[in-house]
Scaffold this active site. Sequence first.
Site, short mmCIF file in Angstrom:
data_model
loop_
_atom_site.label_atom_id
_atom_site.label_comp_id
_atom_site.label_asym_id
_atom_site.label_seq_id
_atom_site.Cartn_x
_atom_site.Cartn_y
_atom_site.Cartn_z
N ASP A 1 0.36 -0.64 0.05
CA ASP A 1 0.08 0.22 -0.03
C ASP A 1 0.73 1.10 -0.30
O ASP A 1 0.24 2.52 -0.69
CB ASP A 1 -1.04 -0.13 1.58
CG ASP A 1 -1.95 0.66 1.28
OD1 ASP A 1 -2.20 1.49 -0.35
OD2 ASP A 1 -3.20 0.78 1.91
N CYS B 1 -3.95 5.55 -1.79
CA CYS B 1 -4.64 4.77 -3.30
C CYS B 1 -4.83 5.81 -3.96
O CYS B 1 -4.92 6.24 -5.00
CB CYS B 1 -5.93 3.83 -3.26
SG CYS B 1 -7.25 3.40 -4.24
N HIS C 1 -8.81 -0.72 8.41
CA HIS C 1 -7.43 -0.25 7.34
C HIS C 1 -7.92 0.37 7.41
O HIS C 1 -8.85 1.30 6.67
CB HIS C 1 -8.04 -0.87 6.38
CG HIS C 1 -6.57 -0.67 5.09
ND1 HIS C 1 -5.58 -1.41 4.49
CD2 HIS C 1 -6.56 0.32 4.44
CE1 HIS C 1 -5.32 -1.29 4.13
NE2 HIS C 1 -5.19 -0.15 3.57
N ASN D 1 -1.24 6.13 5.21
CA ASN D 1 -1.81 4.82 5.82
C ASN D 1 -1.36 5.08 7.13
O ASN D 1 -0.11 6.19 7.48
CB ASN D 1 -0.99 3.57 5.53
CG ASN D 1 -1.83 3.03 4.64
OD1 ASN D 1 -1.68 3.27 2.80
ND2 ASN D 1 -2.61 2.10 4.54
N HIS E 1 -6.48 4.90 6.55
CA HIS E 1 -5.97 5.67 6.40
C HIS E 1 -5.94 7.18 7.82
O HIS E 1 -6.70 7.68 8.09
CB HIS E 1 -6.02 6.15 4.63
CG HIS E 1 -5.83 5.55 3.80
ND1 HIS E 1 -4.49 5.43 2.14
CD2 HIS E 1 -6.07 3.69 4.35
CE1 HIS E 1 -4.89 4.75 2.25
NE2 HIS E 1 -5.44 2.86 3.14
P1 HMG Z 1 -9.03 -4.51 -16.73
O1 HMG Z 1 -7.28 -2.87 -18.27
O2 HMG Z 1 -9.79 -4.36 -17.34
O3 HMG Z 1 -7.76 -5.34 -17.32
O4 HMG Z 1 -8.05 -4.10 -15.74
P2 HMG Z 1 -7.49 -6.94 -18.74
O5 HMG Z 1 -7.59 -7.58 -18.41
O6 HMG Z 1 -7.69 -5.86 -20.06
O7 HMG Z 1 -6.10 -6.09 -18.84
C1 HMG Z 1 -5.09 -5.09 -19.44
C2 HMG Z 1 -4.16 -6.10 -19.72
O8 HMG Z 1 -3.14 -5.83 -17.56
C3 HMG Z 1 -3.79 -6.97 -19.98
O9 HMG Z 1 -2.55 -7.04 -20.75
C4 HMG Z 1 -3.36 -7.88 -18.86
O10 HMG Z 1 -2.91 -8.99 -19.91
C5 HMG Z 1 -2.75 -7.50 -17.51
P3 HMG Z 1 -1.89 -6.45 -22.35
O11 HMG Z 1 -3.20 -7.52 -23.24
O12 HMG Z 1 -3.41 -4.75 -22.45
O13 HMG Z 1 -0.40 -6.62 -22.98
N1 HMG Z 1 -3.10 -7.97 -16.59
C6 HMG Z 1 -2.38 -8.16 -15.93
N2 HMG Z 1 -0.84 -8.42 -15.81
C7 HMG Z 1 -0.21 -9.05 -14.54
N3 HMG Z 1 -1.16 -9.04 -13.86
C8 HMG Z 1 -2.42 -9.24 -13.51
C9 HMG Z 1 -3.17 -8.71 -14.64
N4 HMG Z 1 -3.98 -8.56 -15.07
C10 HMG Z 1 -4.73 -7.89 -15.97
N5 HMG Z 1 -3.25 -9.97 -12.61
C11 HMG Z 1 -7.15 -5.35 -13.11
C12 HMG Z 1 -8.64 -5.39 -15.05
C13 HMG Z 1 -8.08 -5.34 -12.46
C14 HMG Z 1 -5.99 -5.82 -13.90
C15 HMG Z 1 -6.81 -4.24 -13.46
O14 HMG Z 1 -7.28 -2.89 -12.98
C16 HMG Z 1 -5.57 -3.78 -11.95
O15 HMG Z 1 -4.40 -4.40 -11.99
N6 HMG Z 1 -6.24 -2.97 -11.46
C17 HMG Z 1 -5.56 -2.91 -9.96
C18 HMG Z 1 -5.41 -1.83 -9.41
C19 HMG Z 1 -5.04 -1.89 -7.36
O16 HMG Z 1 -3.63 -2.12 -7.33
N7 HMG Z 1 -5.01 -0.62 -6.97
C20 HMG Z 1 -4.44 -0.69 -5.99
C21 HMG Z 1 -4.76 -1.55 -4.51
S1 HMG Z 1 -6.99 -1.06 -3.89
C22 HMG Z 1 -6.01 -0.22 -2.39
O17 HMG Z 1 -5.30 0.69 -3.01
C23 HMG Z 1 -6.31 0.31 -1.00
C24 HMG Z 1 -6.81 -1.12 -0.05
O18 HMG Z 1 -5.03 -0.42 0.32
C25 HMG Z 1 -7.39 -0.51 0.55
C26 HMG Z 1 -8.02 0.75 1.40
O19 HMG Z 1 -7.31 1.22 1.15
O20 HMG Z 1 -9.06 0.80 1.41
C27 HMG Z 1 -6.01 -1.92 -1.01
MG MG Z 2 -4.78 1.17 1.97
#
Ligand code: HMG
Ligand code: MG
Length: 307
Positions: free
Chosen positions: A16, A240, A207, A249, A209
Site C-alpha cells: 500500500d 490509493c 484498515h 496509511n 488511513h
Molecule cells: P483491465 O484493464 O480491465 O483488465 O484491468 P484486462 O484484463 O483487460 O487487462 C489489461 C492488461 O493488464 C492486459 O495486458 C492483461 O494481461 C494485464 P495486455 O494484454 O493489454 O498486454 N493484466 C495483468 N497483468 C499482470 N497481472 C495481473 C493482470 N491482470 C491483467 N493480475 C485489473 C483490470 C483488475 C487487472 C486492473 O484494474 C488492475 O490491475 N487494478 C489494480 C488497481 C490497484 O492495484 N489499485 C490499488 C490497490 S487497492 C487499494 O489500495 C485499497 C486498499 O489498500 C484498501 C483501502 O485502502 O481501503 C486495498
Molecule cells: Mg489502503
Amino acid sequence: MSKQETVKIVEVGPRDGLQNETGIITTADKAKLIYALVSSGITNIEITSFVSPKWIPQLADGLELAQILNLPNFVTTTALVPNLKGYESAKLAHLPEISLFMSATQSHSKKNINKSIEEALILIKELTQIAQADQKFIRCYISCAFFCPYEGYVDFANVIKLIIKLVEMGIDEISIGDTIGYATPKNVKDLLKPLGTMLDTKKIAMHFHDTYGMALSNVYASLEENIRIFDSSIGGMGGCPYAPGASGNLASEDLVYLLHGLGFNTGINIDKLVEAGSLAQTIIKKKLPSKYLQASLAKCLNVQEIK
Ligand code: HMG
Ligand code: MG
C-alpha cells in the site's frame, strides 16, 4: 479491553505504501525493507501486488521480489490478487495467503479494478473457491467502506451486506478500509456495533488511513468494539492511486506505540520498527509522516531513561 491480549498487525507498507511512490524503487531495496520489517517482529506482511503493471507499474516486479525473499516459516506473506492471472502469480510465488479486494461503491470499483461491484463479487467467489482448494488463507479488502472520493457517504447497511456475503463465501479475514481516511470514531462505531451482533469480529480487520488525522482514534474505537486485527504501513507510507487525496496509511510505529501503551501484545520491537521506518525513508528519499518515527529519530527525549 483486557490487558495482555494479542493484536495482529498486518504490515502493508511494501504494497500500500510503495504502490503510491512515483520514484523507482529497486527490487533489492524492497527486499531489504521487508527483511527490516521482519526483524522487528512483524509476522504478517503484504509484500506486493499481482495486479496489472499497466495500472500499478510500481509493483511490476512482484513475482521477482517474492521469489528472491527467503523469510522464516513463521512469517505469513500475502499480496493483492485482482483476478486469475494474479492468482497464478501468487501460486508461483508460493504465498500462503492472498488478498482479494473490492470496493463498497460502484464509482471506486470502476476506477480501481474496472469492474462493477456485482462483477467483482462473481470474480471473488471464483477466486475464493480456487484458493480454498489450494488451502490458501484468504483475506478480502472492502475499500471506501465509510466514504468514497466520488460518491461521498456510504450506506453502512450495504457495507454490512457485502461483509456478510464475503463471510458466507468462506473468506477468512475481511479488512474494512477507510480508504480516504475521513471516518471518525463515531462512524467506526456506527458500522462495527451492528456488525458485531451479526458475526464473529475475529474475522474483521480495520484498515485506516490517516488523511484527516483520525486513524489512531479510529483504532481505539475499533478496539472497544473487540477488533483485534489492524493493517498499518511503515512510517505511514501510502494511499490509493485510485482514491484522490488518500494519503498516508496509519503508521505502524504509531499503532504499535498505542497498542503497547494500552497493554496489548504485538510481538513487535518498536525500536527495530523505527529502524525499518528510517530505512523506508532512505529508500523512498522522503520524510515519512509517522509521529513516533519522527520523534524517535529527532531524539525528542531520552526514552531509555523513562523505560
Ligand atoms: P483491465 O484493464 O480491465 O483488465 O484491468 P484486462 O484484463 O483487460 O487487462 C489489461 C492488461 O493488464 C492486459 O495486458 C492483461 O494481461 C494485464 P495486455 O494484454 O493489454 O498486454 N493484466 C495483468 N497483468 C499482470 N497481472 C495481473 C493482470 N491482470 C491483467 N493480475 C485489473 C483490470 C483488475 C487487472 C486492473 O484494474 C488492475 O490491475 N487494478 C489494480 C488497481 C490497484 O492495484 N489499485 C490499488 C490497490 S487497492 C487499494 O489500495 C485499497 C486498499 O489498500 C484498501 C483501502 O485502502 O481501503 C486495498
Ligand atoms: Mg489502503
